[in-house]
Design an enzyme around this catalytic site. Sequence first.
Site, PDB file in Angstrom:
ATOM      1  N   SER A  13       1.647  -0.977  -0.102  1.00  0.00           N
ATOM      2  CA  SER A  13       0.115  -0.056   0.265  1.00  0.00           C
ATOM      3  C   SER A  13       0.628   1.450  -0.288  1.00  0.00           C
ATOM      4  CB  SER A  13      -0.575  -0.057   1.178  1.00  0.00           C
ATOM      5  OG  SER A  13      -1.971   1.160   1.452  1.00  0.00           O
ATOM      6  N   HIS A  47      -6.658  -6.041  -0.823  1.00  0.00           N
ATOM      7  CA  HIS A  47      -6.177  -5.109  -0.208  1.00  0.00           C
ATOM      8  C   HIS A  47      -4.944  -5.650   0.011  1.00  0.00           C
ATOM      9  CE1 HIS A  47      -4.023  -0.955  -1.055  1.00  0.00           C
ATOM     10  NE2 HIS A  47      -3.492  -1.083   0.865  1.00  0.00           N
ATOM     11  N   ASP A  98      -8.575  -4.261  -6.421  1.00  0.00           N
ATOM     12  CA  ASP A  98      -7.982  -3.724  -5.052  1.00  0.00           C
ATOM     13  C   ASP A  98      -8.977  -3.219  -4.533  1.00  0.00           C
ATOM     14  OD1 ASP A  98      -4.898  -3.235  -3.791  1.00  0.00           O
ATOM     15  OD2 ASP A  98      -6.545  -1.145  -3.923  1.00  0.00           O
TER      16      ASP A  98
END
Length: 377
Positions: free
Chosen positions: A170, A324, A266
Site C-alpha cells: 500500500s 487489498h 484492489d
Amino acid sequence: MATIAAVILLLGFILTPLQANNVSISWVQNATDKGAVCLDGSPSAYYFDKGQGEGANNWLIYLEGGGWCVNQTDCLVRTTYSRGSSKHMQQSIDFIDFLSNNFTKNPEFYNWNRVYVPYCDGSSFTGDIEAPDTVTNVTYRGARIFKATMDDLLSMGMNCAENALLTGSSAGGLATMIHCDRFRELLPLFARVKCLPIAAYFVHEENLLGSKQFEPAFDALIDLHGSAGVLPPLCTSIMRPSLCLFPQYLLLFVKTPVFIAMSAFDQIQIRMNLFREDEVCLVSHNCTDDRKVAMQELRWDVLAALPKALPLFRGMWITNCIAHHLIYFSTLKIIGNKTYAEVFHDWYFDYNYLQVIDTTLEPRDCSEYGIYPQALN
Ligand SMILES: *[C@@H]1O[C@H](CO)[C@@H](O)[C@H](O)[C@H]1NC(C)=O
Ligand SMILES: *[C@@H]1O[C@H](CO)[C@@H](O)[C@H](O)[C@H]1NC(C)=O
Ligand SMILES: *[C@@H]1O[C@H](CO)[C@@H](O)[C@H](O)[C@H]1NC(C)=O
Ligand SMILES: *[C@@H]1O[C@H](CO)[C@@H](O)[C@H](O)[C@H]1NC(C)=O
Ligand SMILES: *[C@@H]1O[C@H](CO)[C@@H](O)[C@H](O)[C@H]1NC(C)=O
C-alpha cells in the site's frame, strides 16, 4: 546430568509457546540529530532480525503502509498513535509470512536479514520539511527517516549485501517504488537488488466519468509534506510532481527491476477511483449491475496502465482477488502451476521472468487461499 536434562526439558517446555518470531524494536541512531523523526517529533525506529548462514548477506526490507495524512489536522491526529509517533509503537512485533524466521513457513527468506520499517510519517517516506508546522508542531520528515534507517542498516552489514529486496504494501508499496533506485544506489554494484511493491499500483484516471480524483488534492499533498524533492527529478521536470506519485508515470523513471503484485479489484483502488460504496458492495458481494460494470472498466484501466516493459524489468502478478494487502505465501495459482511466491522467486533469482495476469473478468473471493478482504473502515 539429570538436572541439566530437566532444565533443558523445562526450557523447551517454556519456549514452545513462544515459537512466534518476536522481534524487538531498534532505534535509529542519532535519529533526532538527523531529523529522522515521526510526525510528532519522536525518533524513528525499525524491527530487525539478523540473517544467518547462507542468508547472512541477504537483506529484505519491508516498508509498512497505512495511507497518507492529507491535511494539518489529519497529520496531527496521527501523532496520537503509532502511524505518527514511535512513542506508540510496539516494543516487539511478530515477524510473519515472508518475514518469518521459520524455514517451514518461509523457505525463501527465513535466514535473510529481515527488517520491518514502521510507518510514522504519513507520506510514504517522502516528507522533507525542515521546520515543524507553525500551527500544529507536526514534523514532515519521511524522506529523512528512510535515509537514516538505510544508514543504520548499511553500517550493520547491508553495505556488503549480495541479494537485497525492498518491499512494502500500500503506502509502503508506493514508497518502495519511489525509493527503489535510491536503494539500488546504496548497495554494491554486484548485488542483486530488486523491488516488490504490493497493493500499490494506484492508477491516475484522466477523464473517467464518475471519478472523484482531482489533481489539486494531490498537489496539496506534495506541498503539505514537501515530497517533491524525493521523486525522480526527470519525472518532476516534465510533469507536475503529484503525477509522479502514480506508478504508471513514476515507474517510467525507475531503472531497477520492479515486480508488481496487485489485485485488479484492489479495494483501495476502487475507493480512490470510484466510490467507497463500491468497495462496500464489492466486499459484501451485492453490487448492482451498473456498479459491476464500473469496476470492470476500472480493471481494464488498471491493466492498460501497467508498464509495457520486458518481464525482466517489470515482473507482475495481478489477481482478481477482492482484497487489498496480498500475503506472500498463498496457495492461489492464477495460471500454470505456480503460486505468487514461486513466480516471484523465479523472477527475483533470474530463473524465469513472468508477467502473470488473471484473464478472467470477475472479482473473486480468495479467502480459501488465505487472501482476505481488508476490513472496511
Ligand atoms: C515452524 O513452523 C512449523 C509449521 O507451522 C511448526 O510446526 C514449527 O514448530 C515451527 N518451528 C519453529 C522453530 O518455530
Ligand atoms: C515478545 O517478547 C517480549 C519479551 O521479550 C514479551 O514481553 C512480548 O509480550 C512478546 N510479544 C509477542 C507479540 O509475543
Ligand atoms: C551519532 O552521534 C554521535 C555523537 O555526535 C557520533 O559520535 C556517532 O558517530 C553518531 N553515530 C551515527 C551512526 O551517526
Ligand atoms: C514541538 O515538538 C517538539 C518535538 O519535535 C517538542 O520538543 C516541542 O516541545 C514541541 N513544542 C510545542 C510548543 O508543543
Ligand atoms: C482533513 O482531512 C480529513 C480526513 O480526510 C477530513 O475529514 C477533514 O475534513 C480535513 N480537514 C480540513 C480542514 O480540510
